[in-house]
Design a protein around this motif. Structure first.
Motif, PDB file in Angstrom:
ATOM      1  N   ILE A  93       8.942  -2.814 -27.482  1.00  0.00           N
ATOM      2  CA  ILE A  93       9.746  -3.921 -27.321  1.00  0.00           C
ATOM      3  C   ILE A  93      11.229  -3.637 -27.216  1.00  0.00           C
ATOM      4  O   ILE A  93      11.592  -3.088 -28.117  1.00  0.00           O
ATOM      5  CB  ILE A  93       9.385  -5.349 -28.002  1.00  0.00           C
ATOM      6  CG1 ILE A  93       8.034  -5.741 -27.805  1.00  0.00           C
ATOM      7  CG2 ILE A  93      10.643  -6.410 -27.896  1.00  0.00           C
ATOM      8  CD1 ILE A  93       7.514  -6.882 -28.796  1.00  0.00           C
ATOM      9  N   PRO A  94      11.903  -3.867 -26.333  1.00  0.00           N
ATOM     10  CA  PRO A  94      13.509  -3.265 -26.445  1.00  0.00           C
ATOM     11  C   PRO A  94      14.235  -3.665 -27.453  1.00  0.00           C
ATOM     12  O   PRO A  94      15.314  -2.955 -27.938  1.00  0.00           O
ATOM     13  CB  PRO A  94      13.818  -4.046 -24.923  1.00  0.00           C
ATOM     14  CG  PRO A  94      12.870  -4.102 -24.021  1.00  0.00           C
ATOM     15  CD  PRO A  94      11.829  -4.386 -24.974  1.00  0.00           C
ATOM     16  N   LEU A  95      14.119  -5.106 -28.069  1.00  0.00           N
ATOM     17  CA  LEU A  95      14.739  -5.620 -29.216  1.00  0.00           C
ATOM     18  C   LEU A  95      14.471  -4.840 -30.662  1.00  0.00           C
ATOM     19  O   LEU A  95      15.262  -4.914 -31.269  1.00  0.00           O
ATOM     20  CB  LEU A  95      14.450  -6.914 -29.425  1.00  0.00           C
ATOM     21  CG  LEU A  95      14.873  -7.997 -28.370  1.00  0.00           C
ATOM     22  CD1 LEU A  95      14.129  -9.372 -28.519  1.00  0.00           C
ATOM     23  CD2 LEU A  95      16.072  -8.285 -28.498  1.00  0.00           C
ATOM     24  N   THR A  96      13.422  -4.101 -30.743  1.00  0.00           N
ATOM     25  CA  THR A  96      12.986  -3.759 -31.891  1.00  0.00           C
ATOM     26  C   THR A  96      12.855  -2.108 -31.834  1.00  0.00           C
ATOM     27  O   THR A  96      12.896  -1.355 -32.590  1.00  0.00           O
ATOM     28  CB  THR A  96      11.696  -4.171 -32.434  1.00  0.00           C
ATOM     29  OG1 THR A  96      10.776  -4.277 -31.338  1.00  0.00           O
ATOM     30  CG2 THR A  96      12.108  -5.635 -33.030  1.00  0.00           C
ATOM     31  N   ALA A  97      12.427  -1.549 -30.230  1.00  0.00           N
ATOM     32  CA  ALA A  97      12.602  -0.155 -30.276  1.00  0.00           C
ATOM     33  C   ALA A  97      13.381   0.667 -30.731  1.00  0.00           C
ATOM     34  O   ALA A  97      12.922   1.887 -31.298  1.00  0.00           O
ATOM     35  CB  ALA A  97      12.305   0.160 -28.694  1.00  0.00           C
ATOM     36  N   PRO A  98      14.595   0.569 -30.816  1.00  0.00           N
ATOM     37  CA  PRO A  98      15.436   1.539 -31.226  1.00  0.00           C
ATOM     38  C   PRO A  98      15.478   1.876 -32.459  1.00  0.00           C
ATOM     39  O   PRO A  98      15.845   3.068 -33.011  1.00  0.00           O
ATOM     40  CB  PRO A  98      16.927   0.952 -30.832  1.00  0.00           C
ATOM     41  CG  PRO A  98      16.652  -0.125 -29.841  1.00  0.00           C
ATOM     42  CD  PRO A  98      15.203  -0.708 -30.108  1.00  0.00           C
ATOM     43  N   LEU A  99      14.883   1.013 -33.395  1.00  0.00           N
ATOM     44  CA  LEU A  99      14.429   1.411 -34.882  1.00  0.00           C
ATOM     45  C   LEU A  99      13.113   1.642 -35.222  1.00  0.00           C
ATOM     46  O   LEU A  99      13.001   2.543 -35.998  1.00  0.00           O
ATOM     47  CB  LEU A  99      14.888   0.177 -35.625  1.00  0.00           C
ATOM     48  CG  LEU A  99      16.460   0.203 -35.747  1.00  0.00           C
ATOM     49  CD1 LEU A  99      16.862  -1.206 -36.042  1.00  0.00           C
ATOM     50  CD2 LEU A  99      17.205   1.103 -36.893  1.00  0.00           C
ATOM     51  N   VAL A 100      12.118   1.068 -34.426  1.00  0.00           N
ATOM     52  CA  VAL A 100      10.726   1.174 -34.760  1.00  0.00           C
ATOM     53  C   VAL A 100      10.228   2.460 -34.182  1.00  0.00           C
ATOM     54  O   VAL A 100       9.626   3.337 -34.751  1.00  0.00           O
ATOM     55  CB  VAL A 100      10.090   0.065 -34.046  1.00  0.00           C
ATOM     56  CG1 VAL A 100       8.511   0.319 -34.484  1.00  0.00           C
ATOM     57  CG2 VAL A 100      10.352  -1.207 -35.069  1.00  0.00           C
ATOM     58  N   MET A 101      10.724   2.849 -32.821  1.00  0.00           N
ATOM     59  CA  MET A 101       9.877   3.973 -32.139  1.00  0.00           C
ATOM     60  C   MET A 101      10.339   5.219 -32.794  1.00  0.00           C
ATOM     61  O   MET A 101       9.461   6.115 -33.248  1.00  0.00           O
ATOM     62  CB  MET A 101      10.409   4.008 -30.644  1.00  0.00           C
ATOM     63  CG  MET A 101       9.811   4.970 -29.778  1.00  0.00           C
ATOM     64  SD  MET A 101       7.736   5.101 -30.100  1.00  0.00           S
ATOM     65  CE  MET A 101       7.034   3.978 -29.015  1.00  0.00           C
ATOM     66  N   GLY A 127       4.531  10.634 -36.783  1.00  0.00           N
ATOM     67  CA  GLY A 127       3.284  11.466 -35.879  1.00  0.00           C
ATOM     68  C   GLY A 127       2.651  10.369 -35.392  1.00  0.00           C
ATOM     69  O   GLY A 127       1.433  10.603 -34.997  1.00  0.00           O
ATOM     70  N   HIS A 128       2.900   9.085 -35.168  1.00  0.00           N
ATOM     71  CA  HIS A 128       1.949   8.053 -34.479  1.00  0.00           C
ATOM     72  C   HIS A 128       2.431   7.735 -33.224  1.00  0.00           C
ATOM     73  O   HIS A 128       1.988   6.710 -32.533  1.00  0.00           O
ATOM     74  CB  HIS A 128       2.081   6.708 -35.245  1.00  0.00           C
ATOM     75  CG  HIS A 128       1.123   6.862 -36.523  1.00  0.00           C
ATOM     76  ND1 HIS A 128       1.237   7.666 -37.563  1.00  0.00           N
ATOM     77  CD2 HIS A 128      -0.181   6.375 -36.603  1.00  0.00           C
ATOM     78  CE1 HIS A 128       0.370   7.608 -38.399  1.00  0.00           C
ATOM     79  NE2 HIS A 128      -0.530   6.672 -37.691  1.00  0.00           N
ATOM     80  N   ALA A 129       3.244   8.498 -32.521  1.00  0.00           N
ATOM     81  CA  ALA A 129       3.637   8.258 -31.140  1.00  0.00           C
ATOM     82  C   ALA A 129       3.932   9.843 -30.557  1.00  0.00           C
ATOM     83  O   ALA A 129       4.545  10.576 -31.231  1.00  0.00           O
ATOM     84  CB  ALA A 129       5.026   7.462 -30.983  1.00  0.00           C
ATOM     85  N   LEU A 179       6.954   7.952 -26.231  1.00  0.00           N
ATOM     86  CA  LEU A 179       8.499   7.727 -26.611  1.00  0.00           C
ATOM     87  C   LEU A 179       9.163   7.442 -25.080  1.00  0.00           C
ATOM     88  O   LEU A 179       9.978   6.570 -24.953  1.00  0.00           O
ATOM     89  CB  LEU A 179       8.703   8.854 -27.152  1.00  0.00           C
ATOM     90  CG  LEU A 179      10.467   9.137 -27.105  1.00  0.00           C
ATOM     91  CD1 LEU A 179      11.079   8.348 -28.616  1.00  0.00           C
ATOM     92  CD2 LEU A 179      10.850  10.522 -27.604  1.00  0.00           C
ATOM     93  N   LEU A 180       8.528   8.212 -24.072  1.00  0.00           N
ATOM     94  CA  LEU A 180       9.350   8.286 -22.850  1.00  0.00           C
ATOM     95  C   LEU A 180       9.037   6.645 -22.062  1.00  0.00           C
ATOM     96  O   LEU A 180       9.833   5.979 -21.685  1.00  0.00           O
ATOM     97  CB  LEU A 180       8.787   9.119 -21.979  1.00  0.00           C
ATOM     98  CG  LEU A 180       9.479   9.364 -20.586  1.00  0.00           C
ATOM     99  CD1 LEU A 180      10.852   9.893 -21.148  1.00  0.00           C
ATOM    100  CD2 LEU A 180       8.870  10.456 -19.684  1.00  0.00           C
ATOM    101  N   VAL A 181       7.755   6.281 -22.288  1.00  0.00           N
ATOM    102  CA  VAL A 181       7.483   4.846 -21.756  1.00  0.00           C
ATOM    103  C   VAL A 181       8.372   3.930 -22.646  1.00  0.00           C
ATOM    104  O   VAL A 181       8.926   2.980 -21.798  1.00  0.00           O
ATOM    105  CB  VAL A 181       5.943   4.563 -22.112  1.00  0.00           C
ATOM    106  CG1 VAL A 181       5.550   3.135 -21.977  1.00  0.00           C
ATOM    107  CG2 VAL A 181       5.141   5.389 -21.071  1.00  0.00           C
ATOM    108  N   SER A 182       8.499   3.980 -23.824  1.00  0.00           N
ATOM    109  CA  SER A 182       9.480   3.050 -24.540  1.00  0.00           C
ATOM    110  C   SER A 182      10.844   2.934 -24.081  1.00  0.00           C
ATOM    111  O   SER A 182      11.507   2.046 -24.046  1.00  0.00           O
ATOM    112  CB  SER A 182       9.170   3.405 -26.202  1.00  0.00           C
ATOM    113  OG  SER A 182       9.967   2.340 -26.873  1.00  0.00           O
ATOM    114  N   VAL A 183      11.343   4.099 -23.772  1.00  0.00           N
ATOM    115  CA  VAL A 183      12.727   4.461 -23.348  1.00  0.00           C
ATOM    116  C   VAL A 183      12.671   3.775 -22.052  1.00  0.00           C
ATOM    117  O   VAL A 183      13.871   3.234 -21.783  1.00  0.00           O
ATOM    118  CB  VAL A 183      13.037   5.851 -23.461  1.00  0.00           C
ATOM    119  CG1 VAL A 183      14.410   6.037 -22.485  1.00  0.00           C
ATOM    120  CG2 VAL A 183      13.286   6.553 -24.846  1.00  0.00           C
ATOM    121  N   CYS A 184      11.810   4.074 -21.160  1.00  0.00           N
ATOM    122  CA  CYS A 184      11.784   3.486 -19.965  1.00  0.00           C
ATOM    123  C   CYS A 184      11.865   1.901 -19.617  1.00  0.00           C
ATOM    124  O   CYS A 184      12.705   1.237 -19.099  1.00  0.00           O
ATOM    125  CB  CYS A 184      10.712   4.105 -19.013  1.00  0.00           C
ATOM    126  SG  CYS A 184      10.921   5.571 -18.557  1.00  0.00           S
TER     127      CYS A 184
END
Lengths: 474, 300
Positions: A408-416, A423-425, A430-435
């Motif tokens: 989720i873009p709101l939380t991804a910058p800190l959670v991803m 080691g859970h992604a 990671l690329l999908v989340s950035v996109c």
């Protein structure tokens, strides 16, 4: 060898690195001031000569036109754009402010402490004094050696003449631990079950090792039997998947990364919010929008702050890496540089997403107190993501909810970054989340630009979003 | 009326809720003249100026410059000084004016040079490296004017440029506006200081409730309408002698002068006789309408 002795040359390297960085910054600042002063002097002298040559207004206009021809210099097309002008002003004014120098220094100091202190603490690891009442047996020596090896501690055995002396020396602190064959292990203060200090771990392991040694003696095993048992190896454990290549050091680096992203993301968002609000409250926005488009002004501001943010974050990360290398910190070893680089990417992705939201919010406020009211709800997703990221680093076992937050873009910058760190992604996740974040940024930017355009020129109190969504400009 | 060589606003309309800000307003600003833009508070002057700069969406109407619809590109040829001023408080004076020049398409060197020129012309060159918020109100006003002039605009639109200035500041800024008009630029400025408007402007535009109520040269407006007399009678400072005269309206009396408006057909000799019967007449003269009277009568 004295561990401090190994560490000392590295400390010189760190000092050298810091000195070089500081000197380069000072030289750069000096150069900028010099160039600026020279530019002013040139302009003044040209102005004086022009005033003496041109006696009337018509000739003044003519020379003005010829000057325009002469002063054409090569510049990239973008550099001449109005957005670039706005971004350039934003960068100059941010760098001119004392606050950024103070904040940057404080961040560098905090990061430096986070890198150096663990190394210094490790280098000065305590040697525990273990007293043995009576002569030191071979079994006791072996038990202590195995206990220190298992716990990663350093200990030294010393013979004590009597139990009374052992009690006194433990009480006075001369001995950390005392062992007497008939009584067991003595410590000055009881060890709590939750205590994870080196001494507590050593005491627990030592009591276990001595207990095993005593059990061997009671069983009257021959030396060959004891040796056979001591050589016992655990049976092999098979797993369906390979283990994650994550170490404690990786987790610490991930932790450092999310703290840096959290602090800086909040800082840059606040800059954007207050910057837009100040342009509105000082009414300069009306002058600016009389000549450029709202999207040029907003885009320039966002790019300018983003550039300063990238430079500041890049400086912090480069400083952390250089310092870590110089002092030999495990915090920045292995995959740590790439993890910190990923944090930098997420900082930018996070800023790119949030800056538009904060700019739109800033365009609806006119006073500092309104800024606070607007900033609090906007920061809730960031704070929530930060708390979840911190707890995930500690547990290393993210829930499904946490994994979803990583997209989720709101939380991804800190959670991803944390999911990657533990080691859970994988890289493609990671690329999908950035996109997803970048695609959302486009939509958010368009909406925010509309809000900004409609709200920034309304100067009669705080603007409500529903009024702006329904209304037209002005 | 179509003004090819200048700014023309035609049929501007805009409402804010139930309030009518502009109601089919039309007027022109020719180049080479200083035009006063007058109206009571809330008449729509600022709204009109903001509309010219695209800071306000219009419900209807058009704005053209030399026959072409005003676009962003054309607006960069205009200089604007908003009513509430607009400067970065923490930015240095020179940097600020130069930056605004660059936003109008100037090169860095030209913007720097013209900034120095204008700060010098407006007598604040010594404040080049000062923060804007360290300047007095009057000097901030000068910086704002320098920002409006730095890019050599073809049209100047200034909202209350003289408010809060001391006589020296008014003289300096007034001189600049006149000079700009003489050099062929259009100048439109709003003000409530009607004496200054009369001194500086060739023409005025008066609006009320978003509508044009009067427009023309200062001379035409001053000489239009009924004849006006100024009479001073010793011992009768409030014009009691004129109260019962038919065909005569007392416009105002101040410092012993009584201003009268004569209806068409009223003989001024009858007025003179009535004054002489009341006491010694020390002044009896015809006068032009002052701008304050033109304004008051236009909006009444």
């Amino acid at each position: 060898m004295n561990p401090i002795g190994e560490y000392f040359p590295a400390t010189i390297g760190a000092r050298g690195t810091i000195t070089v960085v500081v000197v380069l910054l000072l030289v750069a600042l000096r150069l900028i001031r010099h160039l600026r002063a020279r530019s002013i002097r040139k302009a003044r002298s040209a102005d004086i000569s022009q005033a003496s040559v041109n006696s009337d207004d018509n000739s003044r206009q003519l020379t003005s036109a010829s000057r325009k021809q002469k002063s054409k210099r090569f510049q990239l097309p973008w550099a001449r754009s109005y957005t670039a002008q706005v971004a350039g002003r934003e960068i100059r004014e941010r760098l001119r402010a004392k606050s950024i120098r103070i904040v940057t220094f404080m961040i560098l100091a905090a990061v430096g402490a986070a890198v150096v202190i663990p190394v210094l603490t490790k280098a000065k690891a305590k040697t525990y004094e273990v007293g043995v009442v009576g002569p030191i047996s071979r079994d006791t020596s072996v038990a202590l050696a195995q206990a220190t090896k298992a716990t990663g501690t350093v200990a030294r055995l010393a013979s004590v003449v009597s139990k009374k002396t052992a009690d006194q020396e433990v009480k006075s602190g001369k001995l950390d631990i005392a062992y007497e064959c008939s009584a067991g292990i003595l410590t000055n203060q009881a060890i709590a079950a939750t205590d994870t200090s080196g001494k507590a771990r050593l005491v627990r392991q030592l009591s276990l090792e001595i207990g095993i040694a005593e059990a061997f003696n009671e069983a009257k095993l021959s030396p060959s039997q004891i040796e056979a048992i001591s050589r016992a190896k655990p049976v092999k454990v098979f797993s369906l998947q390979p283990p994650p290549k994550v170490t404690q050091s990786d987790r610490n680096t991930a932790l450092l990364g999310i703290i840096v992203v959290f602090v800086m993301l909040n800082q840059y968002n606040t800059w954007t919010l207050i910057g837009v609000m100040e342009e509105k409250s000082s009414r300069v926005v009306a002058v600016l929008l009389s000549t450029i488009k709202p999207i040029q002004l907003l885009g320039g501001k966002v790019i300018g702050i983003g550039t300063v943010a990238l430079a500041q974050a890049g400086l912090v990360i480069a400083f952390a890496l250089a310092l870590g290398k110089a002092v030999g910190s495990s915090l920045l070893s292995g995959t740590a540089p790439s993890m910190l680089a990923a944090s930098l990417v997420w900082l930018l992705v996070g800023y790119a997403f949030y800056c538009w939201v904060y700019a739109a919010a800033g365009s609806m406020a006119e006073r500092q107190d309104q800024v606070q009211t607007l900033a609090i709800p906007l920061s809730i997703p960031i704070v929530a993501a930060y708390v979840i990221a911190l707890s995930t680093v500690s547990s290393a076992h993210p829930s499904l909810f946490t994994v979803v937050l990583g997209y989720i873009p709101l939380t991804a910058p800190l959670v991803m970054p944390v999911l990657v760190g533990i080691g859970h992604a994988t890289w493609w996740e990671l690329l999908v989340s950035v996109c997803i974040s970048l695609a959302s940024t486009v939509l958010v930017a368009r909406f925010a630009a509309t809000i900004y355009r409609r709200a920034v020129l309304r100067t009669r109190g705080r603007v409500r979003i529903r009024d702006v969504v329904r209304a037209s400009n002005g | 009326m179509s003004i090819v060589d200048g700014l023309e606003v035609t049929g501007l309309s805009r409402h804010f809720g139930e309030i009518t800000a502009l109601d089919g307003l039309s007027f022109g600003v020719p180049t080479g003249q200083v035009i006063g833009f007058l109206g009571p508070n809330g008449a729509g002057k600022t709204t009109t100026m903001r509309a010219v700069f695209g800071l306000m969406d219009l419900e209807s109407g058009s704005i053209t410059w030399k026959g072409e619809p005003v676009s962003q590109h054309i607006r960069r040829k205009f200089g604007y000084m908003p009513e509430e001023r607009g400067l970065y408080p923490g930015m240095l004076v020179g940097d600020q004016v130069e930056y605004l020049g660059r936003l109008h398409g100037m090169t860095a060197i030209d913007a720097r040079r013209e900034t120095l020129n204008w700060l010098d012309r407006l007598e604040i060159a010594d404040r080049f490296d000062s923060r804007v918020d360290s300047l007095s109100h009057g000097n901030q006003q000068r910086v704002q004017l320098a920002a409006a002039l730095v890019h050599d605009p073809e049209l100047l639109i200034l909202d209350e440029p003289l408010s809060g200035l001391d006589p020296t500041g008014i003289e300096t800024i007034g001189g600049v506006l006149t000079e700009q008009a003489r050099q062929g630029r259009g100048v439109l400025f709003s003000s409530h200081q009607l004496d200054q408007v009369e001194d500086l402007c060739e023409s005025v535009v008066i609006i009320e409730s978003g509508k044009l109520v009067a427009a023309g040269t200062v001379d035409d407006l001053a000489t239009q309408g009924p004849r006006r007399l100024v009479v001073r009678v010793e011992g009768d400072r409030d014009g009691q002698w004129a109260r019962d005269l038919s065909g005569v309206t007392i416009s105002e009396f101040s410092r012993g002068d009584v201003r009268l408006i004569l209806d068409n057909g009223t003989d001024s000799d009858i007025v003179l006789k009535a004054a002489m019967q009341s006491g010694k007449v020390t002044q009896f003269s015809f006068e032009r309408r002052r701008m304050s009277e033109v304004f008051r009568e236009a909006i009444s």
